[in-house]
Write an enzyme that holds these catalytic residues in place. Structure first.
Site, PDB file in Angstrom:
ATOM      1  N   HIS A 348       0.799  -1.229   0.000  1.00 33.39           N
ATOM      2  CA  HIS A 348       0.000   0.000   0.000  1.00 33.39           C
ATOM      3  C   HIS A 348       0.821   1.263   0.000  1.00 33.39           C
ATOM      4  O   HIS A 348       0.260   2.356   0.013  1.00 33.39           O
ATOM      5  CB  HIS A 348      -0.916   0.047   1.230  1.00 33.39           C
ATOM      6  CG  HIS A 348      -2.108  -0.854   1.133  1.00 33.39           C
ATOM      7  ND1 HIS A 348      -3.270  -0.476   0.520  1.00 33.39           N
ATOM      8  CD2 HIS A 348      -2.304  -2.125   1.562  1.00 33.39           C
ATOM      9  CE1 HIS A 348      -4.149  -1.465   0.592  1.00 33.39           C
ATOM     10  NE2 HIS A 348      -3.592  -2.477   1.219  1.00 33.39           N
ATOM     11  N   LYS A 527     -10.078  13.203   4.061  1.00 37.33           N
ATOM     12  CA  LYS A 527      -9.143  12.075   4.094  1.00 37.33           C
ATOM     13  C   LYS A 527      -8.222  12.294   5.274  1.00 37.33           C
ATOM     14  O   LYS A 527      -8.243  13.348   5.897  1.00 37.33           O
ATOM     15  CB  LYS A 527      -8.339  12.004   2.793  1.00 37.33           C
ATOM     16  CG  LYS A 527      -7.776  13.366   2.357  1.00 37.33           C
ATOM     17  CD  LYS A 527      -7.020  13.290   1.038  1.00 37.33           C
ATOM     18  CE  LYS A 527      -7.892  13.205  -0.187  1.00 37.33           C
ATOM     19  NZ  LYS A 527      -7.687  11.990  -0.953  1.00 37.33           N
ATOM     20  N   ARG A 528      -7.388  11.305   5.589  1.00 39.11           N
ATOM     21  CA  ARG A 528      -6.413  11.527   6.651  1.00 39.11           C
ATOM     22  C   ARG A 528      -5.587  12.779   6.345  1.00 39.11           C
ATOM     23  O   ARG A 528      -5.338  13.102   5.187  1.00 39.11           O
ATOM     24  CB  ARG A 528      -5.497  10.289   6.781  1.00 39.11           C
ATOM     25  CG  ARG A 528      -6.147   9.122   7.474  1.00 39.11           C
ATOM     26  CD  ARG A 528      -6.626   9.465   8.875  1.00 39.11           C
ATOM     27  NE  ARG A 528      -5.510   9.577   9.800  1.00 39.11           N
ATOM     28  CZ  ARG A 528      -5.210   8.680  10.736  1.00 39.11           C
ATOM     29  NH1 ARG A 528      -5.952   7.603  10.886  1.00 39.11           N
ATOM     30  NH2 ARG A 528      -4.183   8.852  11.537  1.00 39.11           N
ATOM     31  N   LYS A 533      -0.736  14.351   1.217  1.00 40.05           N
ATOM     32  CA  LYS A 533      -2.078  14.605   0.678  1.00 40.05           C
ATOM     33  C   LYS A 533      -2.323  16.102   0.457  1.00 40.05           C
ATOM     34  O   LYS A 533      -3.266  16.501  -0.181  1.00 40.05           O
ATOM     35  CB  LYS A 533      -3.141  14.011   1.597  1.00 40.05           C
ATOM     36  CG  LYS A 533      -3.119  12.462   1.617  1.00 40.05           C
ATOM     37  CD  LYS A 533      -4.172  11.900   2.561  1.00 40.05           C
ATOM     38  CE  LYS A 533      -4.146  10.395   2.717  1.00 40.05           C
ATOM     39  NZ  LYS A 533      -4.919   9.663   1.692  1.00 40.05           N
ATOM     40  N   THR A 635      -9.196   5.746  -2.623  1.00 37.74           N
ATOM     41  CA  THR A 635     -10.515   5.193  -2.932  1.00 37.74           C
ATOM     42  C   THR A 635     -11.557   6.298  -2.762  1.00 37.74           C
ATOM     43  O   THR A 635     -12.616   6.232  -3.371  1.00 37.74           O
ATOM     44  CB  THR A 635     -10.883   4.011  -2.011  1.00 37.74           C
ATOM     45  OG1 THR A 635     -10.629   4.388  -0.650  1.00 37.74           O
ATOM     46  CG2 THR A 635     -10.083   2.777  -2.372  1.00 37.74           C
ATOM     47  N   LYS A 639     -15.176   7.278  -4.921  1.00 36.52           N
ATOM     48  CA  LYS A 639     -16.507   7.555  -4.366  1.00 36.52           C
ATOM     49  C   LYS A 639     -17.052   8.875  -4.914  1.00 36.52           C
ATOM     50  O   LYS A 639     -18.226   8.991  -5.257  1.00 36.52           O
ATOM     51  CB  LYS A 639     -16.433   7.629  -2.835  1.00 36.52           C
ATOM     52  CG  LYS A 639     -15.908   6.379  -2.155  1.00 36.52           C
ATOM     53  CD  LYS A 639     -15.569   6.681  -0.670  1.00 36.52           C
ATOM     54  CE  LYS A 639     -14.691   5.611  -0.054  1.00 36.52           C
ATOM     55  NZ  LYS A 639     -14.105   6.027   1.242  1.00 36.52           N
TER      56      LYS A 639
HETATM   57  C1  LIG Z   1     -12.825   6.185   1.564  1.00 39.22           C
HETATM   58  C2  LIG Z   1     -12.375   6.584   2.906  1.00 39.22           C
HETATM   59  C3  LIG Z   1     -11.024   6.871   3.136  1.00 39.22           C
HETATM   60  C4  LIG Z   1      -9.980   6.848   2.047  1.00 39.22           C
HETATM   61  O1  LIG Z   1      -9.930   8.132   1.459  1.00 39.22           O
HETATM   62  P1  LIG Z   1      -8.714   8.574   0.516  1.00 39.22           P
HETATM   63  O2  LIG Z   1      -9.180   9.895  -0.021  1.00 39.22           O
HETATM   64  O3  LIG Z   1      -8.613   7.553  -0.553  1.00 39.22           O
HETATM   65  O4  LIG Z   1      -7.521   8.695   1.365  1.00 39.22           O
HETATM   66  C5  LIG Z   1     -10.643   7.233   4.406  1.00 39.22           C
HETATM   67  N1  LIG Z   1     -11.526   7.316   5.414  1.00 39.22           N
HETATM   68  C6  LIG Z   1     -12.835   7.077   5.213  1.00 39.22           C
HETATM   69  C7  LIG Z   1     -13.777   7.199   6.363  1.00 39.22           C
HETATM   70  C8  LIG Z   1     -13.303   6.692   3.970  1.00 39.22           C
HETATM   71  O5  LIG Z   1     -14.604   6.436   3.788  1.00 39.22           O
END
Ligand SMILES: *Cc1c(COP(=O)(O)O)cnc(C)c1O
Length: 805
Positions: A348, A527-528, A533, A635, A639
């Site tokens: 990852h 996101k984190r 990022k 991911t 979405k």
């Molecule tokens: C999808 C998701 C992530 C991953 O988000 P990225 O933008 O791909 O880092 C992290 N936390 C939650 C709660 C998510 O639903």
């Protein structure tokens, strides 16, 4: 239990399972009663699925993951069992608010972010596809911490999802294994025997994971650490109350908390214990099942595909070798080959600091036999290779990435770009030695949760337009293509988005006291929080935009609401500074009467799956702005695209594949490529150059430096500014100008409402490939060599709700 309607079943559970009654029941009671009533509808198919698996002797998938970020389970079960209408009627008939009851459920936050959410999406897809599978992980007493803000700063408190009755799990008192740590290895009868010094019990808890239409359910089996021996009555009777409870407290420590960081190694003994604890318990369980069903041990790879989600379970290699060789007397070479036949590994991250390494000393003291076996595996691997250039140990450390690679028959990356970079960087040498081992499986997300359930307005429109087949064959979204030029469809598409945004605006006002205009562009980065990022790139752009608006308040500005959410690891100082800066900037900008018609900045606390489900359907623009080469896949980006929010982003991770599919015109691309990033880093003073060349960037940095956002503490962000104008490893400054330009292109596109809705709808219609069903089919074919069992059994199994007639 399925012979009664849902309302009757809810009332029965309220009375007989909870011992409550309708006059006194709390929201919580009703939610549990509903959960138990819904649960009743899936148990039979859950059992039928394991019977069918045993009947045909099917190969099973075992997904080992330190994290499962599953979120709420009730709504997922209702949607997958197609009980929405019945549940709605039953609850309103009982005088309850269905939304409030469902939202009463706390999120099961047993993960940090993308990696854990991927595991949860995979479990759902495995069940939807009817693939026999177990997810294995840890039943953390406290999931990821709860985040709040105090004067803009992140405050962490313990998340206590398990203090409430958890309706979805079953404790399996008959499934428990003794796990050992420490001690020594001694020769007995010419064989090495490990005598552990410390021991705890791994106790299984099962949660059914139901697939679409409830046709199949797999098991998520989470391990909880418990003391080997009960309570020490002698000590208690002597009055040593605390000492009597000590063994229990010590044992429970192992499953107490989730480490709140998924990108940097925690040099903690407890973390290694957690990894061994759940991995070894899972392997014990897998072997027990295999042996109960009969068969030669060398056939294990024909019956078990064991996927390691990142290196956290990489100790599975030596542990499986130990179980086969030490405990079952299989010759070492054969044991290694058999283990490798079962194991595969998902990488990852390419960031060297995030690849796990454990000191040999720690490994030797905690897992002495494993350290010996790692050396044997290393030697066996070296003997196969003429160059002997790769070693599993070095500088006094065990390299878990290399160990996982060597012990796996397949190693996969999670997006095309990431897999390619993996071959060229971290695993270049191993790839040369094993050119067929690395494969790509681009991540995906489950359309049931992330579109059908999270966005009923849009999913309703899609179903009315192309029928319902898209829910388990997401590529059918392509059939929306002809509608992309149909004004009636586009009107309905835009209306769905507008209504989602109005809902979000109402919620923001009610819950957070902020007023936003639902017709503004909702620009979302959730996101984190991590330097790679680049949330700080986004906030710099906000500051620059604010300054431009102030300089020309009569200008033709496109109103924007910038929404952030995300947690920073508690020990990650710089990430926490970024959170504080965003909150400080928000306070100033939002209260500026000159500009706040045009620009608002909001940082929502406690990002989790439920918040993502609320925000993504209401988003216009998806921020995916990582330094190219750093985001393995993402991911979240998928979405958003699925829910009709075009991306502003770099060529990183799966953004590349999203852009290929939705079309370059429907994606706001900016910034350096991964190759250009490497070259740019070599330029001396690259940040200073970039700052000197762009007055907007220097203006924004100047505003931070002079304390505009931290009036009583002008030097608060000295460190942030020094970092950005100095080393700027993540090249925020060097990408700023391109980012600004891309944002203005997004403004112009948004101002043309017709063009924008077409662009948004294009994103939905062309993102069907990003279903986790597609990803799982890839793993099945390329890595696991398993087939679905469901076919032919549907008849025999109870279609959910069929009992109603
Ligand atoms: C999808 C998701 C992530 C991953 O988000 P990225 O933008 O791909 O880092 C992290 N936390 C939650 C709660 C998510 O639903």
């Amino acid at each position: 239990m399925t012979d009664v309607d849902l309302r009757t079943s809810i009332l029965r559970h309220l009375t007989y399972s909870l011992g409550s009654d309708a006059d006194h029941a709390t929201q919580h009671d009703w939610r549990i009663a509903l959960s138990l009533a819904v649960r009743d509808r899936l148990i039979e198919n859950w059992h039928a699925a394991s019977r069918a698996t045993r009947a045909v002797g099917a190969k099973r998938v075992y997904y080992l993951s330190m994290e499962f970020l599953i979120g709420r389970l009730l709504e997922d079960a209702i949607v997958n069992l197609r009980l929405e209408d019945e549940a709605q009627q039953a609850l309103t008939g009982l005088g309850l608010d269905p939304v409030a009851v469902i939202q009463d459920e706390p999120d099961a936050a047993l993960g940090n972010g993308g990696l854990g959410r991927l595991a949860a999406c995979f479990m759902e897809s495995l069940s939807t596809l009817g693939v026999p599978a177990f997810g294995y992980g840890i039943r953390y007493e406290h999931g990821l911490f709860r985040q709040s803000f105090e004067e803009g700063r992140q405050i962490e408190t313990a998340e206590d999802w398990l203090t409430q009755y958890h309706a979805w799990e079953f404790e399996r008192r008959d499934v428990r294994f003794k796990m050992c740590f420490g001690g020594e290895v001694v020769e007995e009868g010419g064989k090495p025997v490990w005598h552990g010094q410390e021991a705890v019990m791994a106790q299984a808890y099962d949660t059914p994971v139901i697939g679409w239409r409830g046709r199949w359910a797999n098991t998520l089996r989470l391990w909880s650490a418990q003391p080997l021996h009960g309570f020490d009555l002698d000590r208690f009777n002597r009055g040593e109350y605390a000492a009597a409870a000590e063994p229990e407290a010590l044992a429970r420590t192992i499953s107490r908390v989730l480490y709140p960081d998924d990108t940097t190694e925690q040099g903690k003994e407890l973390r290694l214990k957690q990894e061994y604890f759940f991995t070894a318990a899972s392997l014990r369980d897998i072997l027990r099942r295999f042996e109960a069903e009969g068969g030669a041990l060398t056939d294990l790879p024909k019956r078990a595909a064991i996927q390691l989600n990142d290196t956290h379970p990489a100790i599975a290699g030596p542990e499986l070798v130990r179980l086969l060789h030490d405990e079952r007397e299989m010759p070492l070479d054969q044991a290694i080959a058999t283990a490798r036949g079962c194991l595969s590994y998902t990488n990852h991250t390419l960031m060297p600091e995030a690849l796990e390494r454990w000191s040999e000393d720690l490994m030797t003291s905690l897992l002495p036999r494993h350290m010996q076996l790692i050396e044997r595996i290393d030697a066996a691997h070296a003997a196969e290779q003429p160059s002997r250039s790769v070693s599993l140990t070095g500088d006094g450390e065990v390299r878990m990435g290399e160990l996982a690679f060597v012990m796996a028959h397949k190693v996969n990356g999670v997006s095309a770009l990431h897999t390619d970079l993996m071959k060229k960087t971290v695993f270049a040498e191993l790839h040369r030695l094993h050119p067929d081992r690395i494969v790509n499986e681009t991540n995906g997300v489950t359309p049931r949760r992330w579109l059908l359930s999270a966005n009923p307005r849009l999913s309703g429109l899609i179903t009315r337009t192309i029928g319902e087949g898209w829910v388990d064959d997401l590529e059918q979204l392509e059939r929306l293509e002809p509608s992309l030029t149909d004004p009636a469809f586009l009107d309905a598409y835009a209306a769905a988005k507008r209504a989602n945004k109005a809902d979000l605006a109402d919620w923001l006002a009610a819950e957070h006291g902020v007023q936003v205009d639902p017709d503004a562009m909702f620009d979302v980065q959730i996101k984190r929080i991590h330097e790679y990022k680049r949330q700080h790139l986004n906030i710099l752009e906000a500051i620059a935009l604010w300054r431009d608006i102030k300089a020309n308040p009569q200008g033709n500005w496109v109103p924007r609401v910038k929404i952030f959410a995300g947690k920073a690891a508690p020990g990650y100082f710089f990430a926490k500074e970024i959170i504080r800066l965003i909150n400080d900037v928000a306070a100033v900008i939002n209260s500026d009467p000159e500009t706040n018609r045009y620009l608002k900045v909001i940082f929502l606390p406690n990002y989790n799956v439920s918040l993502a489900e609320r925000l993504i359907p209401a988003s216009d623009l998806s921020e995916q702005i990582s330094t190219a080469g750093k985001e393995a896949s993402g991911t979240g980006n998928m979405k958003f695209a699925l829910n009709g929010a075009p991306t502003i982003g770099t060529l990183d991770g799966a953004n590349v594949e999203i852009r290929d599919r939705v079309g370059a015109r429907n994606f706001f691309l900016f910034g350096m490529t991964a190759d250009e990033v490497e070259a740019r880093r070599a330029v001396p003073e690259h940040a200073a150059q970039a700052i000197a060349a762009d007055p907007r960037l220097s203006g924004a940095l100047m505003e931070i430096s002079r304390g505009t956002f931290s009036r009583r503490d002008r030097h608060r962000y000295r460190g942030v500014v020094a970092n950005l104008s100095g080393a700027d490893y993540f090249l925020v400054c060097s990408d700023f100008t391109a980012y600004w330009d891309a944002q203005r292109r997004a403004d112009a596109a948004f101002a043309d409402a017709d063009a924008w809705r077409r662009m948004a709808a294009c994103n939905t219609a062309r993102s069907g490939w990003f279903s986790s069903d597609r990803t799982i089919r890839g793993y099945m074919a390329d890595i696991w060599d398993v087939v679905a069992v469901r076919s032919g059994l549907d008849e025999a199994m109870q279609p959910p709700g069929s009992s109603l007639g």
